[in-house]
Design a protein around this motif. Structure first.
Motif, PDB file in Angstrom:
ATOM      1  N   ILE A 163       0.821  -1.207   0.000  1.00  0.00           N
ATOM      2  CA  ILE A 163       0.000   0.000   0.000  1.00  0.00           C
ATOM      3  C   ILE A 163       0.859   1.263   0.000  1.00  0.00           C
ATOM      4  O   ILE A 163       0.739   2.115  -0.861  1.00  0.00           O
ATOM      5  CB  ILE A 163      -0.959   0.022   1.216  1.00  0.00           C
ATOM      6  CG1 ILE A 163      -1.949  -1.121   1.123  1.00  0.00           C
ATOM      7  CG2 ILE A 163      -1.692   1.363   1.297  1.00  0.00           C
ATOM      8  CD1 ILE A 163      -2.849  -1.055  -0.091  1.00  0.00           C
ATOM      9  N   GLY A 164       1.733   1.391   0.983  1.00  0.00           N
ATOM     10  CA  GLY A 164       2.567   2.578   1.099  1.00  0.00           C
ATOM     11  C   GLY A 164       2.806   2.954   2.540  1.00  0.00           C
ATOM     12  O   GLY A 164       2.999   2.073   3.391  1.00  0.00           O
ATOM     13  N   THR A 165       2.764   4.233   2.831  1.00  0.00           N
ATOM     14  CA  THR A 165       3.054   4.730   4.178  1.00  0.00           C
ATOM     15  C   THR A 165       1.900   5.611   4.665  1.00  0.00           C
ATOM     16  O   THR A 165       1.327   6.386   3.903  1.00  0.00           O
ATOM     17  CB  THR A 165       4.350   5.557   4.186  1.00  0.00           C
ATOM     18  OG1 THR A 165       5.425   4.743   3.733  1.00  0.00           O
ATOM     19  CG2 THR A 165       4.667   6.059   5.596  1.00  0.00           C
ATOM     20  N   ILE A 166       1.601   5.458   5.952  1.00  0.00           N
ATOM     21  CA  ILE A 166       0.621   6.331   6.590  1.00  0.00           C
ATOM     22  C   ILE A 166       1.372   7.187   7.605  1.00  0.00           C
ATOM     23  O   ILE A 166       2.110   6.651   8.443  1.00  0.00           O
ATOM     24  CB  ILE A 166      -0.474   5.529   7.305  1.00  0.00           C
ATOM     25  CG1 ILE A 166      -1.177   4.594   6.317  1.00  0.00           C
ATOM     26  CG2 ILE A 166      -1.486   6.472   7.957  1.00  0.00           C
ATOM     27  CD1 ILE A 166      -2.149   3.641   6.979  1.00  0.00           C
ATOM     28  N   ILE A 167       1.206   8.484   7.514  1.00  0.00           N
ATOM     29  CA  ILE A 167       1.822   9.390   8.487  1.00  0.00           C
ATOM     30  C   ILE A 167       0.718   9.891   9.411  1.00  0.00           C
ATOM     31  O   ILE A 167      -0.248  10.516   8.957  1.00  0.00           O
ATOM     32  CB  ILE A 167       2.529  10.579   7.814  1.00  0.00           C
ATOM     33  CG1 ILE A 167       3.584  10.089   6.829  1.00  0.00           C
ATOM     34  CG2 ILE A 167       3.192  11.468   8.867  1.00  0.00           C
ATOM     35  CD1 ILE A 167       3.101   9.995   5.407  1.00  0.00           C
ATOM     36  N   LEU A 168       0.863   9.595  10.690  1.00  0.00           N
ATOM     37  CA  LEU A 168      -0.116  10.027  11.689  1.00  0.00           C
ATOM     38  C   LEU A 168       0.380  11.288  12.388  1.00  0.00           C
ATOM     39  O   LEU A 168       1.579  11.426  12.661  1.00  0.00           O
ATOM     40  CB  LEU A 168      -0.336   8.918  12.724  1.00  0.00           C
ATOM     41  CG  LEU A 168      -0.852   7.584  12.192  1.00  0.00           C
ATOM     42  CD1 LEU A 168      -0.886   6.541  13.319  1.00  0.00           C
ATOM     43  CD2 LEU A 168      -2.243   7.731  11.575  1.00  0.00           C
ATOM     44  N   ASN A 169      -0.545  12.197  12.660  1.00  0.00           N
ATOM     45  CA  ASN A 169      -0.204  13.468  13.312  1.00  0.00           C
ATOM     46  C   ASN A 169       0.948  14.149  12.570  1.00  0.00           C
ATOM     47  O   ASN A 169       1.934  14.578  13.168  1.00  0.00           O
ATOM     48  CB  ASN A 169       0.161  13.239  14.779  1.00  0.00           C
ATOM     49  CG  ASN A 169       0.236  14.528  15.585  1.00  0.00           C
ATOM     50  OD1 ASN A 169      -0.193  15.590  15.149  1.00  0.00           O
ATOM     51  ND2 ASN A 169       0.810  14.439  16.778  1.00  0.00           N
ATOM     52  N   GLU A 170       0.799  14.249  11.266  1.00  0.00           N
ATOM     53  CA  GLU A 170       1.840  14.864  10.435  1.00  0.00           C
ATOM     54  C   GLU A 170       1.887  16.367  10.694  1.00  0.00           C
ATOM     55  O   GLU A 170       0.871  17.053  10.641  1.00  0.00           O
ATOM     56  CB  GLU A 170       1.559  14.594   8.964  1.00  0.00           C
ATOM     57  CG  GLU A 170       2.640  15.134   8.047  1.00  0.00           C
ATOM     58  CD  GLU A 170       2.377  14.824   6.594  1.00  0.00           C
ATOM     59  OE1 GLU A 170       3.340  14.573   5.854  1.00  0.00           O
ATOM     60  OE2 GLU A 170       1.187  14.838   6.187  1.00  0.00           O
ATOM     61  N   GLN A 171       3.089  16.885  10.978  1.00  0.00           N
ATOM     62  CA  GLN A 171       3.248  18.308  11.259  1.00  0.00           C
ATOM     63  C   GLN A 171       4.476  18.849  10.525  1.00  0.00           C
ATOM     64  O   GLN A 171       5.574  18.306  10.668  1.00  0.00           O
ATOM     65  CB  GLN A 171       3.402  18.560  12.764  1.00  0.00           C
ATOM     66  CG  GLN A 171       2.198  18.114  13.577  1.00  0.00           C
ATOM     67  CD  GLN A 171       2.249  18.583  15.018  1.00  0.00           C
ATOM     68  OE1 GLN A 171       2.896  19.580  15.340  1.00  0.00           O
ATOM     69  NE2 GLN A 171       1.560  17.873  15.905  1.00  0.00           N
TER      70      GLN A 171
END
Length: 250
Positions: A163-171
């Protein structure tokens, strides 16, 4: 030819100028505060249409935008989507927020579900702070779920095979001090068009207060103003004494 007194005068003046210059407060680079918020957006994905920022609020003029339910592109929800922005040029502040209780995603090879999505962004002339959170979430591939961390630290990355990458709380913060916060951003692999899917987006930047004029910071002036003034007065006194000592006699 410069005398020793001339050097002292120049040194005293430079000292005063340096102190007074350093006392001026630093303001954000933006000419006026700004803010932006939306709940979802995505690039085109495997035949699914691209989704423009929805619902979308931008300051100026700001305000709250809501949408009851959504079934578009990869997104589906029956919850209320809310995006809000506001600002105040008088004090150079701005705010943004985006929320939705629950949302599902169909990525073709995988399905995802997120709950309790919330982002906030608050900016002043001195800078911006914010947060992007989810209460819970899963990504399921071939019936095997991967649990996403709730209330993750800033810029938490989760790799999802195929799928790829998930960035959580990206700032991220740009050169003008504008802060961008995403509760979750899916950065998909090239086989999935390298698409980006964003859930819960808030952006804000502060500016110099419209009614203020950069002046000496009172706190700094209180500590250093006396030193600067003493330097200038001392230089003037030396110059006068030198002039009197070298005056021609009758």
């Amino acid at each position: 030819m410069r005398t020793r007194t001339h050097v002292r005068v120049l040194a005293g003046t430079a000292l005063a100028a340096g102190i007074l210059a350093s006392a001026a407060p630093a303001y954000a680079a933006l000419p006026s505060p700004e803010a932006d918020a939306y709940v979802v957006s995505s690039d085109a994905l495997s035949g699914l249409v691209a989704v423009s920022p929805t619902p979308h609020s931008t300051y100026p003029s700001g305000g709250t935008q809501t949408l009851v339910g959504l079934n578009l592109g990869p997104f589906s929800t029956t919850s209320v989507l809310t995006a809000t922005t506001a600002g105040n040029p008088a004090d150079g502040t701005s705010t943004a927020s985006a929320t939705v209780d629950r949302i599902g995603l169909d990525l073709g090879l995988a399905q995802a579900s997120l709950t309790g999505i919330n982002t906030t962004c608050n900016a002043t002339p001195a800078g911006a702070t914010g947060s992007g959170t989810i209460a819970g979430g899963t990504v399921t591939i071939a019936g095997i779920p991967t649990t996403l961390q709730a209330n993750a630290p800033a810029n938490t990355k989760v790799s999802i095979p195929a799928i790829g990458t998930i960035i959580l709380n990206e700032q991220t913060t740009d050169a003008n001090g504008v802060l961008t916060v995403n509760a979750a951003r899916f950065a998909l692999l090239p086989v999935l068009n390298g698409a980006n899917l964003t859930i819960g987006h808030s952006q804000c930047g502060g500016a110099q207060p419209a009614e203020s004029v950069p002046m000496i910071n009172p706190a700094v002036a209180g500590a250093t103003g006396g030193v600067a003034l003493a330097g200038v007065l001392g230089a003037v006194h030396l110059r006068r004494r030198n002039a009197q000592g070298t005056a021609p006699t009758a």
